[in-house]
Design an enzyme around this catalytic site. Sequence first.
Site, PDB file in Angstrom:
ATOM      1  N   HIS A  47     110.296  82.716 -51.679  1.00  0.00           N
ATOM      2  CA  HIS A  47     109.225  81.877 -51.177  1.00  0.00           C
ATOM      3  C   HIS A  47     108.383  82.625 -50.155  1.00  0.00           C
ATOM      4  O   HIS A  47     108.801  83.600 -49.557  1.00  0.00           O
ATOM      5  CB  HIS A  47     109.806  80.612 -50.521  1.00  0.00           C
ATOM      6  CG  HIS A  47     110.731  79.855 -51.408  1.00  0.00           C
ATOM      7  ND1 HIS A  47     110.384  79.432 -52.658  1.00  0.00           N
ATOM      8  CD2 HIS A  47     112.022  79.459 -51.224  1.00  0.00           C
ATOM      9  CE1 HIS A  47     111.402  78.802 -53.215  1.00  0.00           C
ATOM     10  NE2 HIS A  47     112.413  78.810 -52.368  1.00  0.00           N
ATOM     11  N   GLU A  74     111.953  64.079 -53.253  1.00  0.00           N
ATOM     12  CA  GLU A  74     113.056  63.684 -52.374  1.00  0.00           C
ATOM     13  C   GLU A  74     112.718  62.525 -51.457  1.00  0.00           C
ATOM     14  O   GLU A  74     113.558  61.677 -51.183  1.00  0.00           O
ATOM     15  CB  GLU A  74     113.492  64.857 -51.478  1.00  0.00           C
ATOM     16  CG  GLU A  74     113.946  66.074 -52.231  1.00  0.00           C
ATOM     17  CD  GLU A  74     112.816  67.053 -52.427  1.00  0.00           C
ATOM     18  OE1 GLU A  74     111.663  66.599 -52.515  1.00  0.00           O
ATOM     19  OE2 GLU A  74     113.077  68.255 -52.491  1.00  0.00           O
TER      20      GLU A  74
END
Length: 827
Positions: free
Chosen positions: A340, A7
């Site tokens: 996560h 990104e």
Amino acid sequence: MKLVIVESPAKAKTIEKYLGAGHKVLASYGHVRDLPPKDGSVDPDKNFAMKWTANRDKSKQLKAISDAAAKAETLILATDPDREGEAISWHVQEVLAKKKALPESVQRVTFNAITKNAVTEAMEHPRELDRDLIDAYLARRALDYLVGFTLSPILWRKLPGARSAGRVQSVALRLIVDREREVELFKPQEYWQVGATFEQGGTPFKSRLVRFDGKKIDRMTLGAKGEADAAKAAVEAGHFTVESVEQKPLSKNPPPPFTTSTLQQEASRKLGYSASHTMSLAQRLYEAGAITYMRTDGVQMAGEALSAARRAIAERYDQGYLPEKPRQYKSKAKNAQEAHEAIRPTNFFAQRAGSGDEARLYKLILNRALASQMAAARLERTTIDLVDGAGRCALRATGQVVKFPGFIALYEEGRDDKGDEEDGRMPDLAVGDAPAKTGVEATQHFTQPPPRFSEASLVKRLEELGIGRPSTYAATLQTLKDRDYVRLEKNRFIPEESGRLVTAFLERFFERYVSYDYTAYLEEELDDVSGGRLEWQKMLDEFWQDFEPKAGEVMEQKPSDITAALDDFLEPFLFPEKEDGSDPRECPKDGGRLALRGGKFGAFIACANYPECEYTRPFGVRGAEASDGPQELGEGIEMKVGRFGPYLEQEVDGEKKRASIPKDVDRSTLDLDMAKKLLSLPRTLGEHPEDGKPVVASIGRYGPYLLHEGQYARLKTTADVFETGMNQAVMLLAEAKATKGQRGRGSREPIAVLGKHPTSEGEVKVMDGRYGPYVTDGNVNATLPKGTEPKGVTLEEAVKLIDERAAKGPAKKRRKTTKKKPAKKKT
């Protein structure tokens, strides 16, 4: 060659050093395409088909990516390991496919930390794009677009002064407004407490009265001064001995490592950071490889991390601080997605990362993660009861002693609102002891309303209700501030008039869609989509079948009908009952009926005979607070409440001079001296030492400022307008000029960042371009009208300009024009 897409440039730079030769790493700079902010971008009639357009400000990145992809053998999509990261990778793949530049081999890799081991391990285990996560992104994006793009135009047309609405944003605003209503309706009750101080062996301690004349004394028992004075006299006359001593051991376990939500909460409490600032810092720490991924609601840590944390604890403390086995945590948050790890350092032996605010946030993350694996704290709570010889009075003293600190030697969780818990140290006392009495006091108290939300407590409440996702809270709260729906005072949210009015409108006409239960239900539906248990179009269809008719029904109503309905809905707030029983709607000027009215600049209260009767007051001033007439301050200065808020007025030589009262000036304490200062503005500080031109300070539409020869500099408070000296003013003006000079003409550095567009969700910025200043959401650019001060543009104004530009379609290319040369005369 293998092309790796991430990104951001910072992330690209960090992982590039971990990859071998034959890899090229490029950044997409976030989403490479988005929904254009215009009607039809999501088409419910075509199974919610979505029209995507490439972001104009990403053209260079897209060209670089497509050029490199055309030469690459493999495309590796290595964006963040969450829904947004999956969507960014999907957009890149879709764009390259349309450009026919997609390599034959496409791989998706994710890693929870940017370390060499994590990156190389991920590269060895690629997968395909997760279709369920992409569907969840499409559902959320379409849902937010449909809500924002449907509600916002209704607000603009039916509710003057309103800016926008959003699915989660409006519910968060309602929480703030509901709490403010509780504060306003709260009626404080008086109560008194009687206490005595004692000393034993050089250690002082406090006690409170718990029994008097055979009656148990609770918090509200003594409701008047006379009762308290009688009890105080009895305590003063008594000789007290210890009747009982109770010692109770306690154990306190450490909190789990940070999630996105708890990180925002603790950073607000301990460091004073806003949610958006915290996430920006955490993003930089993650991209630098210092911490694991910061958008998570999991509270567990990987096995190797647990081992590393235990080694770091053993190195720093003795074995008593290390529990026998690693601690395991499970999230209690509603709708928790624990895919996560919790937020933790990538290296538990690194005591520092980054600098400034980054370093402070890293230290907080490190200490919390380490503390989560430390031994419990062992405490002892002591309760001592003392009685007088006559048996009239009994006092109680409590204290807490830390026998073994355990994890609190490193970290103790913060709290927003500390109660009356007494945890002071207690002396060693036994039954029959008679400690020395050193004082007795009776103190007056009043019950307090529920506390207004801080950023930390609001984030906590949103998470408890299951509204929104923790990764979006920072942007949501920032949007409320950017749109002037709320303001922060002493780190607490207070709704502005516009925020209250928008909330009232939505509660009255769209009650279901700003209800806490329904918003949480939609989050559960979105989670079902991401889990593959629900089709995203089916979910949207169910929502749209109810929402579209309701929106159409409201849009067809006349603005006057909307105002009348709101007048009735808000009557308890705007016109509360008066103590004398008189009509709260009676105009104090001519006896007419007061009612809510809508105007070009928002709602206000006016007489039915308006404009013949000039009595008005702002929407946000309740009936009990509104003055029946001007308040005389002296020297002909009056304080009045008008349509646009409170102001000062003074007639001098037949002319009326007025000055608005700034929001940071308390009207209840406004005196004559301050009134004269406000009416005297602008204030001339003196002549600038460089050119001898005057430097003035004043208060404008956008707050307090300094001005010198067309150069502005912002001041923080109203007090600064009157206290800033010439030296400070010269410095502030120089800094403002330097900042403007650093951008330069045509620079990519924004003049101002205003917040997110309500429909495209692109970041709205004010930029300085080749042909002058303009506003953009990253997809559509709109030139500012001539004479507009770029720094003074509001988000509402920018959004309107962008939407108007988008509605006109693509801008025509400029054509070069040349004058025709006159034809040569024939000879």
